[in-house]
Design a protein around this motif. Structure first.
Motif, mmCIF file in Angstrom:
data_model
loop_
_atom_site.group_PDB
_atom_site.id
_atom_site.type_symbol
_atom_site.label_atom_id
_atom_site.label_comp_id
_atom_site.label_asym_id
_atom_site.label_seq_id
_atom_site.Cartn_x
_atom_site.Cartn_y
_atom_site.Cartn_z
ATOM 1 N N LEU A 1 18.521 24.194 64.329
ATOM 2 C CA LEU A 1 18.999 22.965 63.701
ATOM 3 C C LEU A 1 18.395 22.806 62.311
ATOM 4 C CD1 LEU A 1 20.814 20.621 64.042
ATOM 5 C CD2 LEU A 1 19.026 19.389 65.232
ATOM 6 N N TRP A 2 17.100 23.130 62.202
ATOM 7 C CA TRP A 2 16.481 22.944 60.887
ATOM 8 C C TRP A 2 17.094 23.884 59.865
ATOM 9 C CZ3 TRP A 2 14.104 26.858 58.332
ATOM 10 C CH2 TRP A 2 13.624 27.942 59.074
ATOM 11 N N GLY A 3 17.519 25.055 60.331
ATOM 12 C CA GLY A 3 18.157 25.998 59.420
ATOM 13 C C GLY A 3 19.470 25.443 58.908
ATOM 14 N N LEU B 1 20.343 22.256 58.751
ATOM 15 C CA LEU B 1 20.088 21.131 57.850
ATOM 16 C C LEU B 1 19.599 21.617 56.498
ATOM 17 C CD1 LEU B 1 18.432 18.696 60.370
ATOM 18 C CD2 LEU B 1 20.600 18.363 59.203
ATOM 19 N N LEU B 2 18.717 22.606 56.523
ATOM 20 C CA LEU B 2 18.189 23.126 55.268
ATOM 21 C C LEU B 2 19.302 23.730 54.433
ATOM 22 C CD1 LEU B 2 15.476 23.443 53.811
ATOM 23 C CD2 LEU B 2 15.380 25.772 54.679
ATOM 24 N N LEU C 1 21.296 20.939 52.946
ATOM 25 C CA LEU C 1 20.517 20.265 51.912
ATOM 26 C C LEU C 1 20.490 21.095 50.636
ATOM 27 C CD1 LEU C 1 18.842 17.597 52.182
ATOM 28 C CD2 LEU C 1 16.833 19.022 52.291
ATOM 29 N N LEU D 1 10.449 20.034 62.004
ATOM 30 C CA LEU D 1 11.016 20.306 60.693
ATOM 31 C C LEU D 1 12.431 19.757 60.587
ATOM 32 C CD1 LEU D 1 10.429 21.537 58.035
ATOM 33 C CD2 LEU D 1 11.169 23.757 58.865
ATOM 34 N N TRP D 2 13.187 19.901 61.652
ATOM 35 C CA TRP D 2 14.575 19.414 61.572
ATOM 36 C C TRP D 2 14.592 17.904 61.413
ATOM 37 C CZ3 TRP D 2 16.563 15.896 64.926
ATOM 38 C CH2 TRP D 2 15.951 15.756 66.176
ATOM 39 N N LEU E 1 13.906 17.202 57.739
ATOM 40 C CA LEU E 1 15.082 17.494 56.920
ATOM 41 C C LEU E 1 16.176 16.464 57.143
ATOM 42 C CD1 LEU E 1 15.158 21.345 57.336
ATOM 43 C CD2 LEU E 1 14.748 20.077 55.238
ATOM 44 N N LEU E 2 16.347 16.090 58.408
ATOM 45 C CA LEU E 2 17.395 15.117 58.714
ATOM 46 C C LEU E 2 17.086 13.785 58.046
ATOM 47 C CD1 LEU E 2 20.000 14.901 60.363
ATOM 48 C CD2 LEU E 2 18.667 13.875 62.191
ATOM 49 N N ILE F 1 15.349 13.272 55.365
ATOM 50 C CA ILE F 1 15.579 13.394 53.922
ATOM 51 C C ILE F 1 17.075 13.335 53.623
ATOM 52 C CG2 ILE F 1 15.465 14.998 51.984
ATOM 53 C CD1 ILE F 1 12.770 15.923 53.025
#
Lengths: 726, 726
Positions: A603-605, A607-608, A611, B603-604, B607-608, B610
């Motif tokens: 998920l963080w990937g 979102l990143l 972004l 981390l997600w 990011l979310l 932000i």
């Protein structure tokens, strides 16, 4: 008369197409079928002719067939029209649309800038439709007192149309001259659509080439393609924004959107003085309007829920039947969702569209432009959902979560089993169809465009032919009564009266939706731009054909932009950066693993990557804007120069030469010899005025040379100080 | 003369402050100490006086003490100046800065709009500094031929200054009148700074109140506070953008930034015709400039690396000494990083600032404005790093990763041990100081502001007093030579000549940096806005004092905005939405767990938060802009009305009354009786002209009544058709 198309194809011209009889506008007036309404309709008709006559229009009345009248209108006095046009040009200048005021001498002004067809027709149309207290006849087709006025339309210039269609079908690129011709005939609003389409087409050539290469080499879900695609949308959008301004200046309509046409249906609650012109203006409380505007929120939510539910249902049914169900009749049942969509969607779209119109009506805008903008916004929202939801569902629900959701689809099996005899329904294991996304985008970029083309161009022609056949039979007896030598002409006008209005908004909408597919989803299938390129080449020509052959000649409105669609394009371009990056991130490495495991995705990937992609997009936009703003377009430069020269001219006229020239500084006494006489003179002056410290201060040194002498003295002093100290 | 401050405090006025002797500008000219340069300096001085005389200025020369001359300048002929001012007003109108052209009669124009101090002084300054071929004396202080011209400055109006300082120190809020007075004395550029500061102060009252409440109830890292803070920055920024336009209109300077002052140091490679005015303009290849601009990238990277390294080193040392080291001298060693920073940072900032100036110089802009904007951009970058890096490091490196990084700090211990005797250094366990972030923000919002205030106001006064004491002793002998009755006045001018220029840019920079602390970090400590509120109350007054007492009177430049700082504020406001949300997400639940575990942070989630926060920010900005755009500011309305009326007036003047009136439509025959005579007449006419189908078409019905009759006939026919069929 069979069809204009066949006439255009034949060598000789039909006599009815040769002349427009000097007619400016034809008014199509419905005769009620119910005899009870006749008296009222006749009164309305009489009023119509009276109103037209009063504002200086000549009228001729003819039979319109099929229970209607045709009232032909032309300006009775050319000189009167000329004054009107001149007045409007002056007004344009008053509002800053024109840089330079038209020449004081009216005939010089018109020989410098002749009246185009479009200008003339627009002014006559304004004369007919403007409210009475504003010098017009106040005829508003289809509403209130004028509900029987079916349409007011100018007659096609068939000689031009024929040449136009012929030319365009044999050339690849439209030149400025082509656009200028459209502008002169059909007004700037239509010309802007064609200019946009041509510019878009030109830009598409680049993307289509790149896309073809990407398709060969990179395959789908390519990161590189997505980046180039995003750059392309930014550059195109920003470039078009500049081009628009340039065209507007060239066509002398820059800022014309500021001169707003009042909406005839506007309801006001009080009057107040206009802060700019000081005239009384009608006002509707903005708070009340805001309250109505708030209804947009439930409306949007409603659209989303209703259309979303339909799509979700169809998707579920489709998955169930095609991938789980394995029973009898599968071959036919597979078409169920398509049938549901084809049946339900257009109906729903129309209902929601009508609702949007009602809502915009209730928001009660002062001007046509504000009304249109508000309506376009709502239509864009509906179109956005109907066009892109299937792809969104596949990309972000079906593909990642399909395995999780499939078991729930058993509900269909259970329901079906309850209805039918038990045991007849068999199921198979569910597996995600990885090609689904690609198949869909191919459908939307190729199949749907072809279907759309057919619907737009072939169907109306067929439909009309059929109705004409019917009409021919019923109207034969009236045809005989047409005055001598006018039959062909009148038949042609009757035919034009039966045509649809040309709606440039719907054509622009189509292009905006297409741009959206490109910006949001073309990374799925890089051939999409190529498909659109081909489509748009045909679209350009078929739209010209549509105007020339299967629509009434449009009222030549002015515009200085493609209007509210510009914002839609900007929004789609931005959203593209987000959606593309998400799609590329999700499906880029589909070949590596089995995929379909939603928890396998970081998920963080995701979102990143969203972004980053969005910020790269914004930075890019900033850079492109900056670069483009450095390049001053020729049109804007021309306008600035005109404005500057006009001002300089006016300045000279009203202030005389000498002010604009550089003034000559007065001569200061530069060292006249100090004679006794001069000193005496000065002493006398001082004794008269009384010597204040200020006077004394400025009289210590007489003229430049003395100042210099004193300075040199101080110089020498400081030097001697230094040397003394040293 | 001890100090102006003491004079302002005393009851009676010093005689030197009472009058300015009618002087417009004083020019401070350095006499070289080296006798070898004397001849050349004298020549330059002579040229100076000649040049001034040639453009119509009267001069008086006096001794300036400390090896310098004072050349007093006033306009010799008031009438000449009046013409110049009138010319400039007309030019403003030519370029669209003024809506209405000044009255044709010069004296009426000046009685309608009297010349302000600022207008007069600006024009005289332009006369002195403009190139010779442009009608000026071409004197550019400090450069080239004029390197000995130390400064050209107007004399303070001490009567006004005294009243001004007195008034402001006894009132809470500046009114429009106060701003107008500043504008009339010191020009729009300075007035815009004060207007900005006052508006910012007014908005701060709200945030300070809310912040105080949040501090009491919500504590630090409050999500709710961060949201309100973000809304506040958006509303303030968008509001100020409108206010700026409003003020510019009110002050008659809207669009004045388009009339750009050419930069005297501009180097051109070729000449070309201006596309607007047609005059020859000097051009520098934009590609060459772009190449130079590319150097900004290594420059920015250099700033980042150098300053970042210094901060990182200091942070490491600080952590090591305060939290790990436990050996001798800890109490003193703790100050090491502060000492390093205080010593190294100002030096580095100055070096980098100079470098930025050199770079901007090399970019070789045509105009002062472009040059300033490019320089401000670079300075903003340097300031951004020096101001916010410590907080960034603490928030995003020290707090989350401190535990991981602490072991690496052992390098200091090892190094120290190598140098000193073994075993004398003891260490303790490292634990993250959770208050570090708060302590830092308190330092930046309170301590640093107080220190800054002292540096800005008290130190220069002390410094000057010291130097004056020295000067008094060395210059006594010259003082005696001052002409009778002028001693006090000259002493005062000498004092003013020794003062610094007032630099409005540095004051604006201070406010931009402060706005950044607020936008980015105030969620750490909600009392920050309160602290800034108090600071700015004092700042407003101390800046006034700075202008009146400890600076030369500024050249009254015009401006229509706070210039390039506006973009900086917008950037900080946007960045605030990202940084605040990250800080709140990271530290919001610090009370719950031990924290400090970087892998404990999702981390997600970061990011979310932000992503969400940024998009909420953008949506909010859009909404605020929309709402504000609905409210037309009074200034803009006034301008529109003026522009409209001016055009209407000009129209009447040049075209005569009748065009602006509505034309009367020509009367169309409305049913004249068809007499035999009339028919014959018509037949004759037709036989002469030959009856074309067009003519025949328009002659079937004579006038309105016949049209109506024919229409009624068709009506009846259709009805009978219907009834016959039924």
């Amino acid at each position: 008369m069979s069809s204009l198309r066949s006439l255009y194809d034949s060598k000789g011209d039909s006599p009815g197409l040769k002349t427009n009889m000097g007619v400016d506008y034809a008014i199509h007036f419905n005769i009620p079928k119910d005899p009870k309404e006749r008296a009222e309709a006749e009164a309305s008709f009489t009023q119509l002719v009276e109103s037209l006559t009063k504002i200086g229009l000549a009228t001729e009345v003819r039979d319109g067939h099929d229970s209607s009248l045709l009232i032909f209108v032309k300006v009775a006095s050319e000189q009167y029209l000329t004054t009107q046009i001149y007045r409007e040009r002056v007004q344009d200048w008053l509002y800053g649309v024109r840089a330079a005021a038209p020449d004081k001498d009216v005939s010089t002004a018109f020989s410098a800038e002749p009246v185009s067809d479009a200008e003339r027709l627009r002014l006559v149309y304004l004369l007919i439709t403007r409210p009475k207290n504003d010098g017009g006849a106040g005829i508003t087709p289809g509403s209130g007192q004028w509900k029987r006025v079916a349409s007011i339309f100018p007659l096609h210039d068939h000689a031009f149309n024929k040449r136009w269609i012929k030319e365009w079908s044999s050339k690849y690129v439209l030149t400025e001259r082509d656009l200028n011709e459209i502008r002169d005939r059909f007004g700037e609003k239509v010309a802007f659509y064609f200019a946009f389409l041509q510019s878009y087409f030109n830009f598409l050539v680049v993307l289509a080439g790149f896309g073809f290469g990407a398709w060969l080499i990179l395959g789908r879900y390519s990161f590189f393609y997505a980046v180039v695609n995003s750059i392309w949308t930014v550059v195109f959008f920003e470039w078009w924004k500049q081009k628009e301004v340039d065209l507007a200046v060239q066509w002398g309509v820059r800022g014309v959107s500021k001169i707003q046409l009042p909406r005839s249906d506007f309801k006001w609650d009080h009057e107040t003085a206009d802060p700019v012109t000081g005239e009384a203006v009608k006002v509707y409380s903005p708070i009340n309007r805001f309250k109505t505007q708030l209804l947009q929120i439930p409306f949007a939510a409603g659209c989303l829920v209703i259309l979303g539910a339909v799509y979700l249902f169809c998707l579920s049914v489709e998955i169930f039947i095609s991938q789980i169900y394995d029973g009898p009749g599968k071959a036919y049942l597979v078409f169920t969702p398509t049938l549901i969509l084809t049946g339900v969607l257009p109906m729903l779209s129309t209902i929601l569209g009508n609702f949007a119109e009602k809502l915009t009506e209730a928001e009660n805008y002062e001007t046509e432009d504000a009304h249109d903008a508000a309506l376009v916004q709502k239509l864009f929202f509906i179109n956005f959902i109907t066009s892109y939801t299937p792809l969104f569902l596949t990309a972000f629900v079906y593909m990642p979560f399909g395995n999780l959701l499939a078991p729930y689809l058993d509900i269909f099996r259970v329901t079906a089993e309850k209805i039918s005899a038990k045991g007849t329904i068999t199921t198979q294991g569910f597996e995600i169809n990885k090609d689904r996304l690609k198949n869909q985008i191919v459908y939307f970029t190729v199949t749907a465009q072809i279907v759309n083309f057919l619907l737009e161009t072939i169907v109306p022609v067929v439909k009309r032919k059929a109705t004409q056949q019917v009409e021919k039979i019923t109207n034969k007896e009236v045809a005989a009564e047409d005055p001598e030598g006018e039959h062909a002409f009148l038949e042609r006008v009757r035919y034009e009266a039966s045509l649809e209005h040309y709606d440039v908004t719907s054509d622009l909408r189509e292009m905006a939706v297409q741009f959206g597919y490109l910006s949001l989803f073309s990374c799925i299938w890089p051939l999409a731009p190529l498909s659109f390129l081909i489509n748009n080449w045909i679209e350009l020509r078929s739209d010209a054909m549509k105007i020339a052959v299967s629509s009434q000649r449009p009222i030549p409105w002015r515009a200085d932009s493609i209007g509210p669609w510009l914002n839609s394009l900007g929004f789609l371009s931005w959203l593209g950066s987000v959606v593309s990056s998400a799609i590329v991130f999700l499906f880029n490495n589909e070949t590596e693993g089995p995929g379909g495991e939603p928890w396998g995705i970081k998920l963080w990937g995701l979102l990143l990557s969203i972004l980053l992609s969005e910020h790269i997009y914004l930075a890019l936009q900033f850079a492109v804007r900056h670069v483009l703003s450095q390049i001053e377009s020729p049109g804007v430069q021309k306008e600035k120069a005109e404005r500057f020269n006009m001002r300089r001219r006016m300045l000279k006229e009203s202030l005389g030469e000498e002010v604009t020239k550089k003034p000559i500084p007065p001569t200061v006494k530069s060292g006249e010899k100090i004679t006794r006489q001069a000193l005496e003179e000065e002493a006398r002056e001082m004794s008269i005025k009384g010597s204040s410290p200020e006077q004394a201060f400025w009289h210590r040194q007489q003229g430049m040379d003395e100042s210099v002498q004193v300075g040199r003295y101080i110089f020498s002093q400081h030097s001697s100080n230094k040397t003394a100290k040293a």
